[in-house]
Design a protein around this motif. Sequence first.
Motif, PDB file in Angstrom:
ATOM      1  N   GLN A   1       0.825  -1.213   0.000  1.00 49.94           N
ATOM      2  CA  GLN A   1       0.000   0.000   0.000  1.00 49.94           C
ATOM      3  C   GLN A   1       0.862   1.268   0.000  1.00 49.94           C
ATOM      4  O   GLN A   1       0.352   2.359  -0.268  1.00 49.94           O
ATOM      5  CB  GLN A   1      -0.950   0.028   1.207  1.00 49.94           C
ATOM      6  CG  GLN A   1      -0.334   0.450   2.523  1.00 49.94           C
ATOM      7  CD  GLN A   1       0.464  -0.665   3.199  1.00 49.94           C
ATOM      8  OE1 GLN A   1       0.343  -1.820   2.811  1.00 49.94           O
ATOM      9  NE2 GLN A   1       1.261  -0.332   4.195  1.00 49.94           N
ATOM     10  N   ASP A   2       2.154   1.136   0.280  1.00 45.92           N
ATOM     11  CA  ASP A   2       3.046   2.294   0.308  1.00 45.92           C
ATOM     12  C   ASP A   2       3.844   2.472  -0.975  1.00 45.92           C
ATOM     13  O   ASP A   2       4.698   3.367  -1.057  1.00 45.92           O
ATOM     14  CB  ASP A   2       4.024   2.182   1.501  1.00 45.92           C
ATOM     15  CG  ASP A   2       3.314   2.256   2.836  1.00 45.92           C
ATOM     16  OD1 ASP A   2       2.208   2.822   2.887  1.00 45.92           O
ATOM     17  OD2 ASP A   2       3.859   1.751   3.834  1.00 45.92           O
TER      18      ASP A   2
ATOM     19  N   VAL B   1       1.794  -9.795  -3.130  1.00 46.22           N
ATOM     20  CA  VAL B   1       1.999  -8.518  -2.440  1.00 46.22           C
ATOM     21  C   VAL B   1       1.201  -8.544  -1.140  1.00 46.22           C
ATOM     22  O   VAL B   1       0.090  -9.064  -1.079  1.00 46.22           O
ATOM     23  CB  VAL B   1       1.591  -7.314  -3.319  1.00 46.22           C
ATOM     24  CG1 VAL B   1       2.410  -7.287  -4.603  1.00 46.22           C
ATOM     25  CG2 VAL B   1       0.107  -7.327  -3.626  1.00 46.22           C
ATOM     26  N   VAL B   2       1.802  -7.981  -0.103  1.00 48.04           N
ATOM     27  CA  VAL B   2       1.184  -7.974   1.218  1.00 48.04           C
ATOM     28  C   VAL B   2       1.033  -6.527   1.670  1.00 48.04           C
ATOM     29  O   VAL B   2       1.982  -5.739   1.570  1.00 48.04           O
ATOM     30  CB  VAL B   2       2.041  -8.757   2.236  1.00 48.04           C
ATOM     31  CG1 VAL B   2       1.368  -8.774   3.604  1.00 48.04           C
ATOM     32  CG2 VAL B   2       2.270 -10.180   1.745  1.00 48.04           C
ATOM     33  N   GLY B   3      -0.132  -6.167   2.151  1.00 46.86           N
ATOM     34  CA  GLY B   3      -0.341  -4.794   2.612  1.00 46.86           C
ATOM     35  C   GLY B   3      -1.748  -4.623   3.150  1.00 46.86           C
ATOM     36  O   GLY B   3      -2.518  -5.585   3.237  1.00 46.86           O
ATOM     37  N   ASP B   4      -2.063  -3.407   3.511  1.00 45.36           N
ATOM     38  CA  ASP B   4      -3.381  -3.089   4.066  1.00 45.36           C
ATOM     39  C   ASP B   4      -3.866  -1.789   3.440  1.00 45.36           C
ATOM     40  O   ASP B   4      -3.270  -0.731   3.669  1.00 45.36           O
ATOM     41  CB  ASP B   4      -3.292  -2.954   5.587  1.00 45.36           C
ATOM     42  CG  ASP B   4      -4.649  -2.730   6.241  1.00 45.36           C
ATOM     43  OD1 ASP B   4      -5.666  -2.722   5.523  1.00 45.36           O
ATOM     44  OD2 ASP B   4      -4.689  -2.555   7.471  1.00 45.36           O
TER      45      ASP B   4
ATOM     46  N   ILE C   1      -2.855  -0.706  -4.529  1.00 44.49           N
ATOM     47  CA  ILE C   1      -3.364  -1.910  -3.865  1.00 44.49           C
ATOM     48  C   ILE C   1      -4.802  -2.197  -4.298  1.00 44.49           C
ATOM     49  O   ILE C   1      -5.208  -3.356  -4.409  1.00 44.49           O
ATOM     50  CB  ILE C   1      -3.237  -1.791  -2.326  1.00 44.49           C
ATOM     51  CG1 ILE C   1      -3.408  -3.169  -1.676  1.00 44.49           C
ATOM     52  CG2 ILE C   1      -4.214  -0.769  -1.747  1.00 44.49           C
ATOM     53  CD1 ILE C   1      -2.954  -3.217  -0.224  1.00 44.49           C
ATOM     54  N   MET C   2      -5.561  -1.151  -4.598  1.00 41.74           N
ATOM     55  CA  MET C   2      -6.938  -1.375  -5.037  1.00 41.74           C
ATOM     56  C   MET C   2      -6.984  -1.947  -6.457  1.00 41.74           C
ATOM     57  O   MET C   2      -7.897  -2.706  -6.801  1.00 41.74           O
ATOM     58  CB  MET C   2      -7.737  -0.068  -4.973  1.00 41.74           C
ATOM     59  CG  MET C   2      -7.816   0.574  -3.592  1.00 41.74           C
ATOM     60  SD  MET C   2      -8.322  -0.551  -2.260  1.00 41.74           S
ATOM     61  CE  MET C   2      -9.970  -1.010  -2.800  1.00 41.74           C
TER      62      MET C   2
ATOM     63  N   THR D   1      -6.572  -5.863 -11.090  1.00 39.28           N
ATOM     64  CA  THR D   1      -6.708  -5.451 -12.491  1.00 39.28           C
ATOM     65  C   THR D   1      -5.366  -5.568 -13.207  1.00 39.28           C
ATOM     66  O   THR D   1      -5.295  -6.002 -14.369  1.00 39.28           O
ATOM     67  CB  THR D   1      -7.214  -4.001 -12.573  1.00 39.28           C
ATOM     68  OG1 THR D   1      -8.453  -3.896 -11.878  1.00 39.28           O
ATOM     69  CG2 THR D   1      -7.404  -3.569 -14.018  1.00 39.28           C
ATOM     70  N   LEU D   2      -4.301  -5.193 -12.504  1.00 40.66           N
ATOM     71  CA  LEU D   2      -2.949  -5.279 -13.065  1.00 40.66           C
ATOM     72  C   LEU D   2      -2.560  -6.731 -13.292  1.00 40.66           C
ATOM     73  O   LEU D   2      -1.875  -7.063 -14.265  1.00 40.66           O
ATOM     74  CB  LEU D   2      -1.955  -4.597 -12.122  1.00 40.66           C
ATOM     75  CG  LEU D   2      -0.567  -4.271 -12.648  1.00 40.66           C
ATOM     76  CD1 LEU D   2      -0.642  -3.262 -13.787  1.00 40.66           C
ATOM     77  CD2 LEU D   2       0.316  -3.737 -11.529  1.00 40.66           C
ATOM     78  N   PHE D   3      -3.008  -7.617 -12.388  1.00 41.15           N
ATOM     79  CA  PHE D   3      -2.725  -9.044 -12.481  1.00 41.15           C
ATOM     80  C   PHE D   3      -4.058  -9.813 -12.486  1.00 41.15           C
ATOM     81  O   PHE D   3      -4.552 -10.221 -11.430  1.00 41.15           O
ATOM     82  CB  PHE D   3      -1.864  -9.504 -11.303  1.00 41.15           C
ATOM     83  CG  PHE D   3      -0.441  -9.053 -11.370  1.00 41.15           C
ATOM     84  CD1 PHE D   3       0.531  -9.826 -11.985  1.00 41.15           C
ATOM     85  CD2 PHE D   3      -0.060  -7.835 -10.819  1.00 41.15           C
ATOM     86  CE1 PHE D   3       1.855  -9.408 -12.044  1.00 41.15           C
ATOM     87  CE2 PHE D   3       1.251  -7.407 -10.875  1.00 41.15           C
ATOM     88  CZ  PHE D   3       2.221  -8.190 -11.498  1.00 41.15           C
TER      89      PHE D   3
END
Length: 668
Positions: free
Chosen positions: A249-250, A271-274, A290-291, A295-297
């Motif tokens: 997310q960063d 990918v890991v995040g919040d 992250i949203m 769509t990217l993958f």
Amino acid sequence: MDREMKPYVLRRSAEEGLARKLSVDYAQALNPQQLAAVTAPDGPALVIAGAGSGKTRTLVYRVAYLIDSGIDPETILLLTFTRRAAQEMLKRVGLLIGGRSERVAGGTFHSVANVLLRRFGRPLNLEPGFTIMDRGDSEDLIGLLRTQLGLNEKDKRFPRKGTIAEIFSKSENTLQSLTDVVLNEFTHFAEHLDDLERLKVAYRTAKRERQLLDYDDLLVSLRELLRVDEASRRAISARYRYILVDEYQDTNRLQAELIRKLALTHDNVMVVGDDSQSIYAFRGASFRNIMEFPTLFPGTAIYKLEENYRSTQPILNLANDIIQGAAEKYNKHLFTRKLDGPLPALVQAVGENAQSRFVAQKILELREEGIPLDEIAVLFRSSFHSFDLEIELSRRGLPFVKRGGFKFIETAHVKDLLAHLRVLENPLDAVSWNRLLLLVEGIGPKKARDLIGSLLRADRPHDVLGEVGGRFSRRLKDLARVLEDVARRSSMAPAEKVNEMYEYYLPILKEQYDDYPKRMRDLEHLYAMAERYETLGEFLSDLALEPPDGSVVDVEGVERDDERLVLSTIHSAKGLEWQCVFLIWFVDGRFPSAYSFLTEEELEEERRLCYVAVTRAKRFLHLTYPINVYDRSTGSMLSRPSRFLDEVSPSFLETWTLVEERESHGWP
């Protein structure tokens, strides 16, 4: 818009796992949600890791599991935001499965780009021996080119080299044009756009001719290499068959694009995040990354980690309700086995100083109850929100360390303004005279010393300033006029004296600092603090009584020497935790900031920032806000708690109203 989760699928059956003789009992070590992510099948995967849910543990076990499953460690790439994070994760992997982890490629985006460019960079005319410039080197080169182009001789001041470097960097990392960056974030330099474009071209040319890369060029050049050279693109993608990214997310737009290009020959990206902790847009991070990862993958499997190991359920109930109001998010609901705990408290104070006195008194009580100072934190939206509290803590002998921004009396612009106020109060203050004289264009240390000698001998120092000739005489006459005018009006309130000196100092502030719009807020707050004092002397004394981290640190006994209360901006507190957290200035207009009301994107980021703040607390959480506070910058009265509580169930909060029962300093 809510994003629904796809059901998770285990990578292989338990019987297959036993057949492989795995080194670790993953089912025993992980909760079901973590296990699902760790044993995910090949293909793109997005792990939504709620606050305190064991994100790092999951990544560590994922790397171990891949190696345990027969994946060549040299084909695994672990991308993190600090080298230390990568080293610590891989060290933990090694403790699980042994030395095989040493062959995993782990590091920051920039360090990995450096390695790849030195091996594959020749299609970009980059030799393996290229030099990487640090930020200081970059600024020096920009400064040299600025002089060569004659841009430092313009009638209207051109941005300083550090500001120019910041503008160029923001443009590269956010994939925005230079024009967009300047018009959106540096509008006071909009008239210099054409010259900044010229300078950027010259900067690029100089770097290319000398085989120099700055920090941003590492990522920009790797993206270019992956775009223009098919052989390199396929070789690099084939080398790293499994890519894992921490804190997704960063990431900024450039980093997201690099991940897509690195996975050209496969889609084995986890990918890991919040999404609820995406709070660094001001650094160029993009919430959209992250949203839009699914769509990217295409075909992305989404996993979620919701069991929290940090906070009690009453705190998580509040956090869940706050983030539930987000316009766009991945659905998740934090829960814990720590069901018992006090309700978070919403504390209403009559004013800022009442808020400060409550916080200080409550901290003393918590310490008496056995909670160490270093297990207590005071969090705030902006650095200047803690200024009044810093004075109160010093008065109470409570040692603290501040993270994120400078302490109030350490900021250069506050020191500048205070120097003007101090010579009003004490015309013999040579130190303050020296500081304010050096702010006058054309006066150096020697001239300042000579002037101070004359000022200290004179019965009327203002006359000395008015009689000085030379190129700086006009500035000195202006200074003499304002000092004499304020000194003569003995009935003027301290806050009005602050305002008069602020008006004089404002043009100097704009000359001295490229980021003066931000610094103006600090000085406006100084005015608000002075409003409750009857004399300037009392105000200045309170600011100077106990210098932060000076004599105050010795107040505690020997056994408590290492204890420090933490004061921190919320941005600097991300990833940290404390037994007790105070979130101050939780008033609408300050949190969320009134400036965020202009766009939905900024307001949504403020909501996520609130979520991050609340989830730092393990057991005790106090949300405090002063009412009937006049905000000079917006011209409005701040009188209600943050709008982020509007849709929160009242059953999740305990409401306190502080009652004033004092005549002098100190909480009743």
